[in-house]
Design an enzyme around this catalytic site. Sequence first.
Site, PDB file in Angstrom:
ATOM      1  NE  ARG A 117      -4.126   1.756   1.094  1.00  0.00           N
ATOM      2  CZ  ARG A 117      -5.142   2.065   0.300  1.00  0.00           C
ATOM      3  NH1 ARG A 117      -5.201   1.637  -0.939  1.00  0.00           N
ATOM      4  NH2 ARG A 117      -6.140   2.804   0.753  1.00  0.00           N
ATOM      5  CB  THR A 388      -9.264  -0.800  -7.384  1.00  0.00           C
ATOM      6  OG1 THR A 388      -9.177   0.426  -6.698  1.00  0.00           O
ATOM      7  CG2 THR A 388      -8.524  -1.897  -6.664  1.00  0.00           C
ATOM      8  CB  THR A 406      -6.092   0.636  -6.271  1.00  0.00           C
ATOM      9  OG1 THR A 406      -6.977   1.655  -6.702  1.00  0.00           O
ATOM     10  CG2 THR A 406      -5.510   1.037  -4.927  1.00  0.00           C
ATOM     11  CG  ASN A 408      -8.418   6.250  -4.347  1.00  0.00           C
ATOM     12  OD1 ASN A 408      -9.261   5.379  -4.120  1.00  0.00           O
ATOM     13  ND2 ASN A 408      -8.521   7.467  -3.853  1.00  0.00           N
ATOM     14  CG  ASP A 430      -8.562   5.175  -0.083  1.00  0.00           C
ATOM     15  OD1 ASP A 430      -9.661   5.670  -0.405  1.00  0.00           O
ATOM     16  OD2 ASP A 430      -8.099   4.149  -0.611  1.00  0.00           O
ATOM     17  CB  SER A 459      -7.072  -0.362   1.636  1.00  0.00           C
ATOM     18  OG  SER A 459      -7.538  -0.959   0.443  1.00  0.00           O
ATOM     19  CB  SER A 460     -12.479  -0.971   0.746  1.00  0.00           C
ATOM     20  OG  SER A 460     -12.903   0.108   1.531  1.00  0.00           O
ATOM     21  N   GLY A 480     -13.729  -1.436  -6.583  1.00  0.00           N
ATOM     22  CA  GLY A 480     -15.030  -0.839  -6.268  1.00  0.00           C
ATOM     23  C   GLY A 480     -15.056  -0.034  -4.982  1.00  0.00           C
ATOM     24  N   GLY A 481     -13.906   0.482  -4.551  1.00  0.00           N
ATOM     25  CA  GLY A 481     -13.895   1.348  -3.359  1.00  0.00           C
ATOM     26  C   GLY A 481     -14.517   0.648  -2.166  1.00  0.00           C
TER      27      GLY A 481
HETATM   28  O1  DON Z   1      -8.028   1.059  -1.227  1.00  0.00           O
HETATM   29  C1  DON Z   1      -9.186   1.368  -1.403  1.00  0.00           C
HETATM   30  O2  DON Z   1     -10.100   1.006  -0.707  1.00  0.00           O
HETATM   31  C2  DON Z   1      -9.540   2.229  -2.615  1.00  0.00           C
HETATM   32  N1  DON Z   1      -8.445   3.073  -2.941  1.00  0.00           N
HETATM   33  C3  DON Z   1      -9.941   1.339  -3.735  1.00  0.00           C
HETATM   34  C4  DON Z   1     -10.378   2.114  -4.953  1.00  0.00           C
HETATM   35  C5  DON Z   1     -11.217   1.357  -5.867  1.00  0.00           C
HETATM   36  O3  DON Z   1     -11.531   0.219  -5.666  1.00  0.00           O
HETATM   37  C6  DON Z   1     -11.731   2.080  -7.045  1.00  0.00           C
HETATM   38  N2  DON Z   1     -12.358   1.158  -7.944  1.00  0.00           N
HETATM   39  N3  DON Z   1     -13.281   1.140  -8.565  1.00  0.00           N
END
Ligand code: DON
Length: 576
Positions: A117, A388, A406, A408, A430, A459-460, A480-481
């Site tokens: 990360r 991501t 990712t 982000n 984040d 992070s997710s 997908g955040g």
């Molecule tokens: O680490 C995380 O949770 C986010 N930066 C992930 C971003 C993400 O999945 C965007 N995608 N669609």
Amino acid sequence: MKLNKSSFLAPTLSLAFLGLGFAGHTQTFLKKHPGINPYHYEVVKEASFAHGAVSSAHPLASMVGAAILKEGGNAFDAAIATQFSLAVVFPGAGNIGGGGFMLSRKANGDLMGIDYREAAPSKANRDMYLDDKGNPITKMSLDGASASGIPGSVAGMIATHAYAKLALSDLIEPAIEFAEFGYVITEKEANGLNSQKANFLKNSSAPSAFTKQQWKAGDTLYQPELAATLKRIQKNGLAGFYEGETADFIVKEMQHSGGIISKEDLKNYHPKFRKPIEFDYKGHHIISFSPPSSGGILIAQMLQMIAPYNVGSMGINTEASVGLMVEAQRRAYADRAEHMGDPDFWKVPTKTLISEGYAKERMKDYVPGVAGSSKITQAGQVHESEQTTHFSVIDAEGNMVAITTTLNDTYGNKTIVAGAGFLLNNEMDDFSVKPGSPNMYGAIGGEANSIQPGKRMLSSMTPTLVTLNGKPYISIGTPGGTTIPNQVFEGLVNIIDHKMSLKAAIDAPKFHHQWIPDMIGVESDFPDATIEALKAKGYNVTKRGRFGRMDGVQIMPDGKRTAAGDKRGDDSVAGY
Ligand code: DON
């Protein structure tokens, strides 16, 4: 078996025809693998293979991973080659300017998590994205170099290489050849690049390969600067990215848009080993990523909260199953906001959060069929002694790798490092830039996820592995955040409770509740009858387009590796 095959084809009237790139690099990988044609390839959504398989966001990257497996590489080799290839052929999220998490289970049962990360630069501080009235300046944590954390992907792949069998230089070579000799872009990529052209030009100090023209499906994208950067990594390893010319380019790019990453920050970056999260769910052993990802804890909490219920008999995406699962989501995400952050800076009560007893306690006030409220549900009292990309690999020996990586946002902070040809992340968003203020995913947080120099933002991302009867079974994950842990949660329930195939589980419409805002987001193809039934119970339900792009590989009872790529993107599988 091949489903939904679509192909991309372009006339190849270029230097590539001669096997020569701009700097006179000769093709070795592509020459050896004539079946991998960067100018003509197909999307394969699902297929079964006798030995090993890869599922990723791009057909070329999956084919590279499969070729590496066939050549004698293991799942780690394939994963490294896939990550570097994605950095070229899937620039919106595949990356060398971002970070991610590598989760693996070796055939002998050894588990490993490598956290690569991004980290906050040494000059970062808690209030760096607040104006003089104390309000967040969102643009600063999202746009341009000011939004970048120190990139971790190259260091992460080099750390992963300790477990691989082939030379690192051979694993980077396919990416170099795609960058130098070009590859044909898909319609989705053409649209993505066109939509960001103005941002790329505004946020970067110089025009780049991405801004050269208006793109359409079938055009060939050449990335000579990125090829040169990859060659420096190929030749000098870590120093090819974190020192020397590449580091100079990165630090220079910082000046254009208020970035604070220094040469020392780059040189001092290192990936960290993290002990994976493990728990059991209905006869399956689930392994996922620990903090600074919230994903592993969240799926452990949610699956254990619903474990006492016969979800299978409720049916997929019915009012009963969604109501139950949303109430688990609400409770787990409330804990995310309060308790989760970088464990090197904040004491995350992981042991308690993932315990069965805590899950039971959290669901004590759950009443089936009654909509809960996020005003009432707060984080539990704990005392403890959207871009991501995800890809999955399982090899012939049964080694499993799951990587989510990712920048982000899609194309990160829209800054291409001049001279080096790669996009930078906007991962700083984040962090919780101000307690209680939502980030781009509407997620809120507090002190646990505040900015500190060297700290990694929460992070997710949820790369996840499953074993069954002690044997390797599934590798899965998605972008997908903040929807990521919920997608993985629902994907696993689809397979384990609803007995769906991997492909059907991936493609099934998903729903998302993250405590705050107190609403259920559903995909556009979510059943209307369930939406109406949930609304009648008092839930606020909103259609939200599509979530994520889930990719996975599953070992079938006959030993075959079935790989599935999400219907939602150009995701594609390959194997042998
Ligand atoms: O680490 C995380 O949770 C986010 N930066 C992930 C971003 C993400 O999945 C965007 N995608 N669609």
